[in-house]
Structure formats: C-alpha cells, structure tokens
Enzyme design. Sequence first.
Site, short mmCIF file in Angstrom:
data_model
loop_
_atom_site.label_atom_id
_atom_site.label_comp_id
_atom_site.label_asym_id
_atom_site.label_seq_id
_atom_site.Cartn_x
_atom_site.Cartn_y
_atom_site.Cartn_z
N GLY A 46 54.52 18.28 61.72
CA GLY A 46 55.56 17.82 60.63
C GLY A 46 54.85 18.08 59.54
N GLN A 51 54.06 17.37 50.39
CA GLN A 51 52.74 17.67 50.87
C GLN A 51 52.23 19.04 50.31
OE1 GLN A 51 53.57 16.25 55.30
NE2 GLN A 51 51.46 15.56 54.86
N CYS A 92 48.03 12.13 59.57
CA CYS A 92 48.81 12.80 58.37
C CYS A 92 47.94 13.92 57.69
CB CYS A 92 49.21 12.02 57.12
SG CYS A 92 50.07 12.60 55.93
N LEU A 93 48.64 15.00 57.69
CA LEU A 93 47.98 16.45 57.16
C LEU A 93 47.29 16.15 55.75
CD1 LEU A 93 50.09 19.13 58.44
CD2 LEU A 93 47.85 18.63 59.13
N HIS A 134 58.05 9.30 59.57
CA HIS A 134 56.69 9.63 58.86
C HIS A 134 56.99 10.72 58.02
CE1 HIS A 134 52.33 10.59 58.61
NE2 HIS A 134 52.99 11.40 57.90
N GLU A 135 58.03 11.71 58.37
CA GLU A 135 58.06 12.77 57.23
C GLU A 135 59.18 12.09 56.26
OE1 GLU A 135 56.28 15.06 57.14
OE2 GLU A 135 55.45 15.01 59.02
N HIS A 138 57.60 10.39 53.72
CA HIS A 138 56.90 11.27 52.69
C HIS A 138 58.10 11.43 51.48
CE1 HIS A 138 53.02 12.17 53.76
NE2 HIS A 138 53.51 12.61 54.91
NI NI Z 1 52.14 12.78 56.60
#
Ligand code: NI
Length: 204
Positions: A46, A51, A92-93, A134-135, A138
Amino acid sequence: MAILDLKYYGAQVLTRAAKPVKHIDRELIKLAQDMLESMYHYHGVGLAAPQVGVSKRFIVVDCGDEFQEAPYFLVNPEVVSTEGVQYGPEGCLSLPEFFTDVERPARAVVKALDLRGAPITINAEGFLARALLHEIDHLNGVLFTERVEDEQLLVREIPVMKERIRMILSGEIPAVPEYDEDEVLHLEETADMAEAAKDEAVPV
Ligand code: NI
C-alpha cells in the site's frame, strides 16, 4: 512511469491532513501509475500520496490475489464502519525496516471513488482491512507508531530507524531492502515456510 522518492519518518508531509482530490485529471492518473510502480519497487502492499510528497487524499493498495483481483486506486477514501479487533505485525515504507504488532479493527467498510470517478465500496477483512486503515491513517497525518502501545519499544526502535533513514538519504544503504533470492525461492518451495512467511509483516 517513474519510481518516486519516498518521504520518511520526520517529513512534515506525513504528519499533516491531506487535501481532498477535486478533479480526477491526467496529473492524478500519472501519480496513480507512478505510485503503483513505486509501491511494487519498494516491496510495499500500500502507498498513500503523502508518502511520495503529495498531500492529496489518494491511495493505492495491492494485497494480492487472496484479497483483491486488481490493485485498488482509491480517491478520497473514507472509513464507513469498522468491526472487531485484530492484532498483528505492521510495517510502513516511510518507517524502513520497523515492524511491530498493531491493534486494528478486524473488518472495515471503505468507500471511495475509482480513477473513473465511479463510487466503490470495499468490504475488507484481515490484512486488507489493516492495509486500507493504515493508508487512510496516512491521509490524516497519522503514522502507525501512534497506534503502538509499547512506549519502550518506540523509545528503543525509533532512533535506530532514524539512523537507517539517514543512511538511505545519504546513499549509504539502498532504499529497497535487499533480499536473498535463494531464500525467497526456498520459501515458495516449502509449504510450512510459505505459511510462516504469510505471517511476516509487509510494509504498507
Ligand atoms: Ni505506511
């Protein structure tokens, strides 16, 4: 298409509420394509627009065949309702190589527009529910560290992660973690290990 640079923990764009998308235009379509390619490149499931430094309410999610037939491109996604509780590993990236257990609702209903502007509703459960929530976090400037209850873990691990980010940004280590290909093949060959691999956290 292009691989976009990621924004990491500490970047202001990650802690601010993103703005609703007003027009689904060529710029958004291009962003969508680049975000999907970037998400695969960095081995995520995701990715939210903040991000990659774009403060817009747009996410891409691909949790694989088990959960969805094709990647989701979600414009202005909203959580309609949630139900139950699940507890499991999350990453998380934007927080490279930091994984820990996070409590989330077990199920979530999410509505959004697709890239043609058509409304869609997703009845998600398990890992897909986790990824979507989660997204969408963000888009509200919330990182999963805010949902971790173990303060000591954060005190211990966040400085390590910050050092990793410094090394990525200075080019000392690659932004994409390097995997041992033999090990990946082995995981696929061995049913038990494949099952074990399913429990491993994947960055979203
Ligand atoms: Ni994330």
